[in-house]
Design a protein around this motif. Structure first.
Motif, PDB file in Angstrom:
ATOM      1  N   THR A  16      -7.415  66.981  75.558  1.00 53.81           N
ATOM      2  CA  THR A  16      -6.906  66.867  74.192  1.00 53.81           C
ATOM      3  C   THR A  16      -5.547  67.536  74.082  1.00 53.81           C
ATOM      4  O   THR A  16      -5.371  68.674  74.527  1.00 53.81           O
ATOM      5  CB  THR A  16      -7.891  67.490  73.189  1.00 53.81           C
ATOM      6  N   SER A  18      -2.396  68.562  71.462  1.00 51.83           N
ATOM      7  CA  SER A  18      -1.747  68.725  70.163  1.00 51.83           C
ATOM      8  C   SER A  18      -0.245  68.653  70.400  1.00 51.83           C
ATOM      9  O   SER A  18       0.308  69.452  71.164  1.00 51.83           O
ATOM     10  CB  SER A  18      -2.084  70.089  69.548  1.00 51.83           C
ATOM     11  N   LEU A 173     -16.737  66.120  71.597  1.00 55.13           N
ATOM     12  CA  LEU A 173     -15.413  65.642  71.203  1.00 55.13           C
ATOM     13  C   LEU A 173     -15.042  66.165  69.822  1.00 55.13           C
ATOM     14  O   LEU A 173     -13.931  66.658  69.616  1.00 55.13           O
ATOM     15  CB  LEU A 173     -15.392  64.111  71.226  1.00 55.13           C
ATOM     16  N   ARG A 177     -11.790  68.752  68.978  1.00 56.47           N
ATOM     17  CA  ARG A 177     -10.757  68.311  68.046  1.00 56.47           C
ATOM     18  C   ARG A 177     -10.699  69.233  66.821  1.00 56.47           C
ATOM     19  O   ARG A 177      -9.621  69.493  66.291  1.00 56.47           O
ATOM     20  CB  ARG A 177     -10.979  66.850  67.651  1.00 56.47           C
ATOM     21  N   HIS A 180      -8.755  72.296  67.871  1.00 53.85           N
ATOM     22  CA  HIS A 180      -7.313  72.052  67.853  1.00 53.85           C
ATOM     23  C   HIS A 180      -6.753  72.046  66.428  1.00 53.85           C
ATOM     24  O   HIS A 180      -5.563  72.291  66.234  1.00 53.85           O
ATOM     25  CB  HIS A 180      -7.005  70.719  68.539  1.00 53.85           C
ATOM     26  N   LEU A 205      -2.611  64.494  67.310  1.00 57.66           N
ATOM     27  CA  LEU A 205      -3.690  64.999  68.152  1.00 57.66           C
ATOM     28  C   LEU A 205      -4.234  63.813  68.949  1.00 57.66           C
ATOM     29  O   LEU A 205      -4.687  62.824  68.371  1.00 57.66           O
ATOM     30  CB  LEU A 205      -4.783  65.614  67.293  1.00 57.66           C
ATOM     31  N   THR A 206      -4.171  63.919  70.282  1.00 54.51           N
ATOM     32  CA  THR A 206      -4.596  62.825  71.155  1.00 54.51           C
ATOM     33  C   THR A 206      -5.666  63.322  72.121  1.00 54.51           C
ATOM     34  O   THR A 206      -5.492  64.360  72.751  1.00 54.51           O
ATOM     35  CB  THR A 206      -3.411  62.264  71.964  1.00 54.51           C
ATOM     36  N   SER A 207      -6.756  62.590  72.228  1.00 49.70           N
ATOM     37  CA  SER A 207      -7.805  62.915  73.194  1.00 49.70           C
ATOM     38  C   SER A 207      -8.004  61.749  74.151  1.00 49.70           C
ATOM     39  O   SER A 207      -7.992  60.589  73.732  1.00 49.70           O
ATOM     40  CB  SER A 207      -9.134  63.207  72.492  1.00 49.70           C
TER      41      SER A 207
END
Length: 239
Positions: A16, A18, A173, A177, A180, A205-207
């Motif tokens: 993940t 940020s 998950l 998140r 973050h 925010l990418t996972s």
């Protein structure tokens, strides 16, 4: 400029990122997959540098943080954007080939995380020398960009992560998140979701989630409250 966490999971992992960026920078959008050397690669596309900070196929995930070990003074012009290095990494058949053969000269310092086939490699380029360390993929990790966070703050953020891990009943998950988005919120300038006036903020925010033979990317635009999910093509899964 980012904060990145890595969590091992059953038959996979959750990575993940940020993204901390200037609020004046153009908004990135999650791309349709592009084909690079026979791999479908999905990534949020940065319209300013034409690159990205995180990209994944079903065989490899690559994530960028600005800076190497400590903050540096930019000395442009550079050969090209660091965000292009993320995509260039997919031009090589193996991570080892990329490390051995890619030309890092003339690029601004950065840290690159590469995850492939139960391997986690951390590559740091300080503008003159390349440093490569292989991490244990069975252990959680967190990294913070050296360009935005002083060494003592990086240590403090690692402590937040450790305390969060200690409080868990199970890794999820949603949980990472939420970490973050919430960790360190009493210190907004250095929180995992940070804000420094009207100049810098955590903008997305990418996972990347791998579970068995499935890989998924979730991209959330935190400024415009938009979330996009993409399941990466199973055709390119490396078992």
């Amino acid at each position: 400029m980012c904060t990145v966490s890595y969590l091992p999971g059953q038959n996979g992992f959750i990575l993940t990122s940020s993204r901390d960026e200037k609020l004046t920078r153009p908004v990135a959008k999650l791309s349709e997959p592009i084909l690079i050397h026979g791999q479908e690669v999905t990534f949020p596309s940065d319209p300013q540098g034409n690159g990205t900070w995180i990209a994944s196929s079903n065989a490899r995930t690559v994530c960028l943080l600005n800076g190497a070990f400590t903050a540096h003074t930019p000395a442009p012009p550079y050969r090209h954007s660091r965000g292009l290095v993320v995509l260039n990494a997919f031009d090589y058949f193996t991570v080892q080939s990329f490390i051995a053969n890619y030309d890092f000269g003339g690029l601004e310092p950065f840290t690159l995380l590469l995850v492939e086939k139960e391997t986690l490699v951390v590559l740091r380029w300080n503008g003159r020398q390349l440093f490569v360390v292989e991490k244990d993929p069975a252990v959680p990790h967190i990294w913070s960009s050296a360009t935005l966070y002083e060494p003592e703050m990086i240590v403090k953020r690692e402590k937040w992560f450790s305390e969060w891990l200690d409080s868990l009943k199970e890794i999820s998950l949603d949980g990472i998140r939420e970490f973050h988005k919430r960790a360190g919120e009493d210190d907004p300038e250095n929180a995992i979701r940070m804000r420094r006036g009207d100049v810098f903020a955590t903008v997305s925010l990418t996972s990347v989630i791998r579970s068995g033979t499935q890989m998924e990317m979730i991209y959330e635009d935190l400024i415009h409250s938009e979330t996009i999910h993409k399941t990466l093509s199973r055709h390119y899964v490396s078992n």
